[in-house]
Write a protein that holds these residues in place. Sequence first.
Motif, PDB file in Angstrom:
ATOM      1  N   LEU A 229       8.903  17.444  -8.132  1.00  0.00           N
ATOM      2  CA  LEU A 229      10.236  18.010  -7.924  1.00  0.00           C
ATOM      3  C   LEU A 229      11.271  16.971  -8.309  1.00  0.00           C
ATOM      4  CD1 LEU A 229       9.680  19.682  -4.431  1.00  0.00           C
ATOM      5  CD2 LEU A 229       9.731  20.809  -6.656  1.00  0.00           C
TER       6      LEU A 229
ATOM      7  N   TYR B 298       2.258  18.605  -7.883  1.00  0.00           N
ATOM      8  CA  TYR B 298       3.603  19.135  -8.097  1.00  0.00           C
ATOM      9  C   TYR B 298       4.550  17.966  -8.281  1.00  0.00           C
ATOM     10  CZ  TYR B 298       4.969  17.918  -3.321  1.00  0.00           C
ATOM     11  OH  TYR B 298       5.253  17.225  -2.176  1.00  0.00           O
TER      12      TYR B 298
ATOM     13  N   THR C  84       8.396  19.892   0.783  1.00  0.00           N
ATOM     14  CA  THR C  84       9.206  18.898   0.075  1.00  0.00           C
ATOM     15  C   THR C  84      10.504  19.517  -0.430  1.00  0.00           C
ATOM     16  OG1 THR C  84       7.230  17.650  -0.525  1.00  0.00           O
ATOM     17  CG2 THR C  84       9.213  17.215  -1.820  1.00  0.00           C
ATOM     18  N   THR C  85      10.461  20.756  -0.882  1.00  0.00           N
ATOM     19  CA  THR C  85      11.680  21.448  -1.306  1.00  0.00           C
ATOM     20  C   THR C  85      12.653  21.554  -0.138  1.00  0.00           C
ATOM     21  OG1 THR C  85      10.517  22.683  -3.028  1.00  0.00           O
ATOM     22  CG2 THR C  85      12.609  23.608  -2.257  1.00  0.00           C
TER      23      THR C  85
ATOM     24  N   ARG D  31      -1.218  22.243  -2.006  1.00  0.00           N
ATOM     25  CA  ARG D  31      -0.118  21.913  -2.915  1.00  0.00           C
ATOM     26  C   ARG D  31       1.065  22.825  -2.679  1.00  0.00           C
ATOM     27  NH1 ARG D  31      -1.138  23.871  -8.322  1.00  0.00           N
ATOM     28  NH2 ARG D  31      -0.642  25.769  -7.184  1.00  0.00           N
TER      29      ARG D  31
ATOM     30  N   GLU E 126       4.587  21.458  -1.495  1.00  0.00           N
ATOM     31  CA  GLU E 126       5.741  21.643  -2.374  1.00  0.00           C
ATOM     32  C   GLU E 126       6.862  22.388  -1.648  1.00  0.00           C
ATOM     33  OE1 GLU E 126       6.774  23.084  -6.920  1.00  0.00           O
ATOM     34  OE2 GLU E 126       4.831  23.587  -6.071  1.00  0.00           O
TER      35      GLU E 126
END
Length: 147
Positions: A15, A13, A132-133, A125, A129
């Motif tokens: 971002l 991913y 991390t968002t 993942r 993700e």
Amino acid sequence: MATEQTTTEGFSYTLERTLEAPAAAVWSAWTEAESYMQWSYAAPGSVELDVRPGGTWKATMVTPDGGQFPLTGSYSEVVENRRLVIGMDVPGKDEPALMTVELAEQGAHRTRIVVAQTCDTADERDGAEQGTTMLLDSLTAFLKAAN
């Protein structure tokens, strides 16, 4: 004639965000323990960062329901105000999970941040993700409050 193929194993991913802060402020948020603790969901006093190639880090993360879990890792690449490659130790795996954080200044007070990671499974993942968002949301709010 042999042809060379490049394959990427795993699930990735990426971002991207534009942050309303200079790259030096974003860098400090990621690399200074006191700042990192304020936005990263880390337990107070649990963050130790030795930001240099081969340097180690540790933090105890606090989940929304109050649970705590310790994380450790090391830095494999450090380019001040531009790039961090952060390894996170994963139980049962020989190699750390790597996350790349790249910063690009856009004028005096804006920074483009790109965070990328490759995981072994789609579930890993998706979880990484999502985490991390949440971190980028919190970092955005932290930087906004600091200005």
